[in-house]
Design an enzyme around this catalytic site. Sequence first.
Site, short mmCIF file in Angstrom:
data_model
loop_
_atom_site.label_atom_id
_atom_site.label_comp_id
_atom_site.label_asym_id
_atom_site.label_seq_id
_atom_site.Cartn_x
_atom_site.Cartn_y
_atom_site.Cartn_z
N HIS A 111 36.64 -14.60 13.51
CA HIS A 111 35.26 -14.06 13.57
C HIS A 111 34.24 -15.13 13.18
O HIS A 111 33.16 -14.81 12.68
CB HIS A 111 35.11 -12.84 12.64
CG HIS A 111 36.21 -11.84 12.77
ND1 HIS A 111 36.19 -10.83 13.69
CD2 HIS A 111 37.40 -11.75 12.12
CE1 HIS A 111 37.31 -10.12 13.58
NE2 HIS A 111 38.06 -10.68 12.65
N SER A 168 16.23 -36.54 22.32
CA SER A 168 15.19 -35.66 22.80
C SER A 168 13.96 -36.49 23.13
O SER A 168 13.70 -37.50 22.49
CB SER A 168 14.86 -34.64 21.71
OG SER A 168 13.56 -34.13 21.91
N LYS A 210 16.72 -36.18 17.06
CA LYS A 210 17.79 -35.44 17.72
C LYS A 210 18.86 -36.31 18.35
O LYS A 210 18.60 -37.36 18.90
CB LYS A 210 17.21 -34.56 18.85
CG LYS A 210 16.34 -33.42 18.38
CD LYS A 210 17.10 -32.28 17.70
CE LYS A 210 17.95 -31.49 18.64
NZ LYS A 210 17.18 -30.58 19.48
N GLU A 261 28.13 -29.57 26.20
CA GLU A 261 27.27 -28.48 26.67
C GLU A 261 27.38 -28.34 28.19
O GLU A 261 27.44 -27.23 28.74
CB GLU A 261 25.81 -28.73 26.28
CG GLU A 261 25.55 -28.49 24.80
CD GLU A 261 24.12 -28.88 24.40
OE1 GLU A 261 23.19 -28.64 25.19
OE2 GLU A 261 23.95 -29.44 23.30
#
Length: 462
Positions: free
Chosen positions: A160, A281, A287, A294
């Site tokens: 979980h 970024s 970043k 992804e």
Amino acid sequence: MSDAANKTWSGRFNEPVSELVKRYTASVHFDKRMAEVDIEGSLAHAAMLNKSGVLSDDDLAAIRQGMADILEDIRAGRLEWSLDLEDVHMNIERRLTDKIGDAGKRLHTGRSRNDQVATDIRLYLRGATDVIVALVHELQKSLVDLADQHAATVMPGFTHLQVAQPVTFGHHMLAYVEMLGRDAERFIDARKRINRLPLGSAALAGTTYPIDREYTAQLLGFDAVCQNSLDAVSDRDFAIEFTAAAALTMTHLSRLSEELVLWMSPRFGFIDIADRFCTGSSIMPQKKNPDVPELVRGKTGRVNGHLVALLTLMKSQPLAYNKDNQEDKEPLFDTVDTLTDTLRIYADMMRGITVKPEAMERAVKQGFATATDLADYLVKKGLPFRDAHEAVALAVRYAEEKRKDLSELQLVELRSFSSLIEADVVEVLTPEGSLAARDHVGGTAPKQVRTQIARWRALLAG
Ligand code: ARG
């Protein structure tokens, strides 16, 4: 060449199709990718016709020479593909006829584009399957190497997405090696059904020529001949099966990607991914984004979509061949491209992962990951499991208030929850003790992880 022979529409029609229809029905812009296997299939067909006495020695020699020239033209990018000629098959055949005349026109004897295209896709997919299996094995090797470096590195195992029990990072990596092992098995198994010869089925019913399909199969390296001509020209389940195996492989990699993204987030900080797989970024200078995982996650949707496209393509088709089947190629080609690129990049990326054991250990302690071990300890000392569960729940609550891990509590503190707790409890409360205790096949004990690593190394060798 006469005017009639030059026309791309035959004597059966009064008018050519419109430009729009021509573009709509043509497939050459994507099926030209099968040019080399198309030639391979044609050469085997010609050799079989010759052996059966249907095609003369001279014709066969001319076809071989003509095809060798065409192959050279294709490889050199000299062949001009014509939309008027619809698909790869007619483009190559016309080119052959332009080069060698009537012998080229005889090549299509006892054959149809229906069994021709089915043969081409199978040859193409067979090659792709072999490349993919090798790439899956390469990725498995890179994961086994990583597992080997971290056979004893403690990390929290989750259920979980909550800290559950300690595992080793090596054990976690090997979970993916297992998944990929089944993926490779699926491809190897699908290959058995891919590697059967449709050629000889002609349009749908077979042919009146004295053909020798076993011989063609042997020349092309097929394991067997498709046994029903209607099925052979219309079936694409081998392609669906291949795509299903690809979708599952991508799905496994998508799960791993999701974990990499989470682990790389500073909130976890378990790993770092080498800069060459990340981007920054344009606005936020701090970043570093895990773009590759992804994208793998995103591209999985695309391959899963191809599987649904192929299933849907097939579901309402009456026997035998229908033009619908022309739509099988783009999803199939894109599946092959997406999966091969993903596997290649993944093996490289996993070799560029830095593991941060301190962060993992910290998370294990914050999560009371050895609580089950303490309960098991009490059970082994004679307490019923439910009572042990309750005693440990109280101990966890106490430790939480004290902002300590169970392993950081004093013996007297622990004994206030059960007098069965003695000095030997130390061994079960540390993550290392917890790991070592799970010492059976499939367990996370470093000893077991090392055994699995050796097993996989032997399986993947050679
Ligand atoms: N381009 C076609 C395909 O990909 C080849 C077979 C065409 N057969 C036909 N009867 N129109 O399926």
